[in-house]
Design an enzyme around this catalytic site. Structure first.
Site, PDB file in Angstrom:
ATOM      1  N   ASP A  50       0.882  -1.282  -0.135  1.00 21.56           N
ATOM      2  CA  ASP A  50       0.137  -0.051  -0.009  1.00 21.56           C
ATOM      3  C   ASP A  50       0.912   1.234  -0.138  1.00 21.56           C
ATOM      4  O   ASP A  50       1.337   1.395   1.041  1.00 21.56           O
ATOM      5  CB  ASP A  50      -0.869   0.067   1.146  1.00 21.56           C
ATOM      6  N   ASP A  82      -2.181   5.519  -5.523  1.00 24.50           N
ATOM      7  CA  ASP A  82      -2.368   4.792  -4.197  1.00 24.50           C
ATOM      8  C   ASP A  82      -2.931   3.281  -4.568  1.00 24.50           C
ATOM      9  O   ASP A  82      -3.736   2.893  -5.306  1.00 24.50           O
ATOM     10  CB  ASP A  82      -3.725   5.397  -3.604  1.00 24.50           C
TER      11      ASP A  82
END
Ligand SMILES: *[C@@H]1O[C@H](CO)[C@@H](O)[C@H](O)[C@H]1NC(C)=O
Ligand SMILES: *[C@@H]1O[C@H](CO)[C@@H](O)[C@H](O)[C@H]1NC(C)=O
Ligand SMILES: *[C@@H]1O[C@H](CO)[C@@H](O)[C@H](O)[C@H]1NC(C)=O
Length: 431
Positions: free
Chosen positions: A124, A313
């Site tokens: 992430d 992201d």
């Protein structure tokens, strides 16, 4: 219906469709948990899911909030001060092979402890903490479902207690637990005495259907009250040739080579041409400025489309942008609003080949996303539909809207995240 539930629904539909196509028994069970009114083609789940499907892990909200007093080592400063020449000559970039789960999640293996306990984690760029489920979450609190691998401090000789609390918000809910220290290994590189999270509370709709256990944070620790990330530790322990990591993400079920995260550099096998660089505009996020967003025919979509910020992201599956602009863009694409789901648009499946690329202009360079990547095809048993994978979101009045470019953007571009030079590089993926 707010964005998260739209997103959950979209992903649910994608999973339903994928399960249908693949005919996988375990996924079919999950499909049975959802039924859709196919006649009216309204996107409304009937009844409660027995076991919710994995949601779109769309944002990233706040960076990790560690509830702690102690002052950690400040690695991030050191990272910024080092120049390329300071890095160990004998260290090599390492590839981590990733598994693509329905274009919605990519995960890969790490081990924690001595001997190594195995976990699959997703990577992430929008958060900084690395966490895995704790054996205590199951034993002492019964808040970690059985399907996860769980870290057990008792079977690791390199474990050191820390015990401070952590919590991290994701769109699907809050993960909480406590910090511990141990060796964290990834692709043969060992970060010793690494602080990581042992999660004792995990929302039960997380990662359903995948052997994915936790999250590996590739964002920024703030260097004040947060511990260095695993990546920062590998850099400061001299194990990587440069403070750079890069993603090559394949398309699901496409026969493309396996997805790869490269730690310590870039891998030329996976891209063509030169990198376009975007410099970071904030200290603690992979955020940069986009000049404008446009369609490949050159038409500007609306006057307010200039001067926005964007984040890359990897925990967002799709592309999310400011509601008004996304509405204007989807309308230009010929999309029709899905009733009751603001920000969601249906596209004409027969027109997909004629849809223009959506272009994000960065430093005068166009980064384009083709309809292959921004359209979601949903195949039901009696109907099929195409949805725009560019979703609108409303920001609160006091917040600045920004674009969140997720996995569907990253599949088209080999993306390097360069902490030393504080920039992100994009090169066309070689598929
Ligand atoms: C990690 O994922 C791979 C690929 O799906 C799987 O073969 C492996 O068993 C998983 N490992 C763990 C520890 O769950
Ligand atoms: C280590 O794990 C055991 C078993 O779950 C637990 O009882 C113990 O409190 C843990 N130790 C620490 C310091 O957290
Ligand atoms: C980790 O801790 C052990 C024991 O406290 C110490 O010997 C070792 O040098 C530490 N390693 C690093 C890289 O800090």
């Amino acid at each position: 219906m707010n964005l998260p539930s739209v997103a959950v629904l979209v992903l649910t539909l994608v999973s339903v469709c994928a399960a249908h196509l693949l005919n996988k028994p375990d996924l079919q069970n999950k499909r049975a948990a959802w039924q859709f009114k196919s006649s009216s083609r309204q996107l409304r789940p009937l009844g409660r899911p027995l076991r919710p499907l994995r949601p779109l892990r769309q944002p990233y909200q706040r960076p990790m909030q560690l509830l702690k007093q102690q002052r950690p080592r400040k690695t991030s400063q050191r990272l910024n001060q080092r120049s390329e020449g300071d890095f160990p000559l004998n260290a090599q970039a390492k590839d981590v092979k990733l598994t693509n789960s329905y274009n919605n999640l990519y995960y890969g293996p790490i081990t924690i402890g001595t001997p190594g306990q195995k976990f699959n984690v997703s990577f992430d760029t929008g958060s900084s903490i690395t966490w895995v489920p704790s054996i205590r979450g199951q034993r002492d609190y019964a808040t970690v479902p059985n399907l996860f691998q769980r870290y057990n401090n008792l079977s690791s000789s390199s474990y050191k207690a820390n015990g401070e609390a952590f919590e991290q918000s994701y769109e699907f809910g809050q993960v909480a637990g406590f910090l511990s220290q141990d060796s964290v290994m990834i692709s043969g590189l060992k970060s010793q005495n690494q602080t990581f999270g042992e999660a004792i509370i995990i929302p039960n709709n997380m990662f359903i259907g995948d052997p994915n256990d936790g999250i590996f944070g590739l964002g920024f620790s703030n260097g004040r009250d947060e511990e260095p990330t695993v990546f920062d530790s590998l850099v400061s322990q001299g194990l990587l040739p440069a403070p750079v990591f890069s993603f090559y993400l394949n398309r699901f079920d496409s026969g493309e080579p396996d997805s790869v995260l490269t730690l310590g550099g870039t891998n030329p096998e996976y891209y063509t041409g030169d990198f376009t660089f975007a410099y970071l505009t904030v200290p603690d996020r992979w955020q940069f400025k986009i000049d404008r967003v446009q369609l490949a025919d050159g038409a500007r979509v609306s006057r307010s489309w200039t001067g926005h910020q964007a984040v890359i992201d990897s925990s967002t599956s799709l592309i999310v942008g400011p509601m008004e602009e996304v509405n204007a863009l989807n309308e230009k694409l010929g999309g029709k609003r899905v009733k009751g789901s603001p920000g969601l648009f249906e596209l004409d499946c027969s027109q997909l080949d004629n849809l223009p690329d959506v272009e994000f202009v960065v430093n005068g360079h166009k980064l384009s996303v083709s309809s292959k990547d921004y359209v979601l095809k949903i195949l039901g048993e009696k109907w099929s539909m195409c949805l725009s994978g560019i979703l609108g979101k409303r920001w609160a009045r006091n917040e600045t809207p920004f674009w969140r470019l997720g996995l569907s953007f990253m599949r088209g571009y080999y993306t390097q995240f360069d902490k030393g030079n504080r920039r992100i590089g994009f090169a066309k993926t070689k598929h």
